[in-house]
Design a protein around this motif. Structure first.
Motif, PDB file in Angstrom:
ATOM      1  N   GLN A  84      87.334  81.560 -30.895  1.00 44.72           N
ATOM      2  CA  GLN A  84      86.207  80.753 -30.896  1.00 44.72           C
ATOM      3  C   GLN A  84      86.286  79.810 -32.051  1.00 44.72           C
ATOM      4  N   ALA A  85      86.705  80.000 -33.122  1.00 50.42           N
ATOM      5  CA  ALA A  85      86.552  79.237 -34.052  1.00 50.42           C
ATOM      6  C   ALA A  85      87.210  77.541 -33.949  1.00 50.42           C
ATOM      7  N   ARG A  86      86.524  76.716 -34.331  1.00 54.97           N
ATOM      8  CA  ARG A  86      86.949  75.237 -33.919  1.00 54.97           C
ATOM      9  C   ARG A  86      87.261  74.548 -35.172  1.00 54.97           C
ATOM     10  N   GLY A  87      86.385  74.028 -36.244  1.00 57.04           N
ATOM     11  CA  GLY A  87      86.538  73.403 -37.536  1.00 57.04           C
ATOM     12  C   GLY A  87      85.549  74.019 -38.474  1.00 57.04           C
ATOM     13  N   ALA A  88      86.309  73.894 -39.749  1.00 56.70           N
ATOM     14  CA  ALA A  88      85.234  74.556 -41.017  1.00 56.70           C
ATOM     15  C   ALA A  88      85.891  73.909 -42.340  1.00 56.70           C
TER      16      ALA A  88
END
Length: 390
Positions: A27-31
């Motif tokens: 589910q990670a998108r941006g960071a």
């Protein structure tokens, strides 16, 4: 998923590896993550995507809403006015905002506002959604609001009203819209790529924010979300009145408003820079953010224990959260760390003992009330590196 971009000091390679591991979550998108130690940047990393279709790569200059990580900037801007002798911490706020002196607020002070002791965590009268973007309407609503408890006796976090409780005095003292006043006194002098009210030309750099699916947080989160389902409760009104507080994040109206409690838009690098200065008592390499004596006041405990709004244990200084042992209360470093989380996962703080400035931002919002486990895991990893270096 794109590869990690940016810089890391080899002594902090384990932090880079953890950041990469977190970004492997489906589910990670941006960071982005940035950490300073002393006067040096030891980590400046970013990865992922920034648009709602998960097609546009997160860039070095990508911006994202950091929610309540914005609050300490407003606090410092008001404390700068205190340093300049334009208002006093323990004088009635009505000295600079005469209309505020009604409904039992005649003696409410800036110190009480900054430490969430004013009883003004929410507006009781239901406001239309568009009121959130009308500065005068929100200021007038707070001027008329009766405190929910006797000011000074208890504390309760003001998630959104904080914007006008600080911003209206700041506007009157500077003659500028609050976002511009903060740009002039904080962001531009420190070289921060950070806005409260994003200019037209920078809107395309903003990452679209979304929530993690099928995640419900810890017991504190479930308790808070349960209270938010009771429409007349102070907690529900604190987060949901006007209702656009809960739905406006990706809208241009939100991005360009002056909601200095919740709509700061920037990057991890800028958060780390802000906290780098506070880790050094407000002064570093000829740049001055705030008088050292006022930085010390920020770090002193002003509120601790049961929070009337968040329904958990919190601990506040002036405009900042302080390290505490309750669930979600630790920044993951030393006992004197202070800073502020933002809804959904962003975190900015400093450890003055280790001289660390820390900034983490994400456009994938988690469900936690205080510190997000992703950010804390990264700060703990930084701390382990520091200890191994020593």
């Amino acid at each position: 998923m794109s590869t990690i971009q940016g810089y890391f000091d080899p002594r902090f390679e384990s932090v880079r590896e953890l950041f990469a591991e977190q970004q492997q979550d489906e589910q990670a998108r941006g960071a982005a993550l940035c950490v300073t130690v002393g006067g040096e940047t030891v980590l400046d990393l970013w990865q992922g995507v920034r648009d709602k279709d998960n097609q546009a790569v997160w860039e070095q200059d990508t911006l994202v809403n950091v929610f309540s990580c914005t609050k300490p900037l407003g606090a410092v801007a008001l404390l700068q006015q205190v340093a300049a002798g334009k208002l006093e911490l323990d004088a009635p706020l009505a000295a600079v905002w005469p209309e505020f002196a009604q409904a039992g607020k005649e003696a409410v002070t800036l110190r009480q506002i900054l430490s969430h002791r004013s009883g003004l965590s929410a507006v009781s009268k239901t406001l239309p959604p568009e009121a959130l973007f009308d500065w005068d309407t929100m200021s007038a609503a707070l001027a008329a609001q009766e405190p929910w408890w006797t000011p000074g006796d208890e504390h309760g976090y003001a998630p959104v009203t904080y914007a006008w409780l600080l911003g209206e005095p700041l506007r009157r003292l500077t003659g500028q819209r609050p976002g511009q006043a903060i740009a002039n006194s904080i962001c531009e002098p420190l070289g921060m790529d950070f806005f409260i009210g994003v200019p037209d030309q920078d809107l395309e750099r903003i990452a679209s924010v979304s929530r993690l699916r099928n995640q419900y947080g810890d017991e504190g989160a479930r308790r808070l979300f349960g209270a938010m389902g009771q429409p007349d409760s102070m907690t529900a009104k604190a987060f949901g009145n006007p209702s656009s507080m809960m739905t406006g994040t990706n809208r241009r109206e939100w991005q360009q408003a002056d909601i200095l409690s919740a709509n700061g838009t920037g990057n991890a690098r800028s958060l780390a820079r802000f906290w780098q200065l506070l880790a050094h008592d407000g002064q570093l390499d000829g740049v001055s953010l705030l008088d050292a004596a006022l930085v010390k006041q920020m770090q002193q405990e002003h509120s601790a224990g049961d929070d009337n709004t968040l329904l958990c244990q919190t601990r506040f200084g002036l405009g900042v959260m302080l390290e505490h042992e309750g669930p979600g209360g630790s920044f993951g470093m030393g006992k004197n760390a202070f800073g502020h989380p933002g809804a959904g996962g962003s975190l900015g703080f400093c450890d003055p003992d280790a001289k660390v400035g820390f900034g983490y931002v994400t456009n994938t919002m988690g469900p936690y009330v205080l510190m997000d486990p992703r950010a804390v895991a990264l700060s703990q990893a930084v701390y382990r590196c520091l200890q191994s270096i020593d």
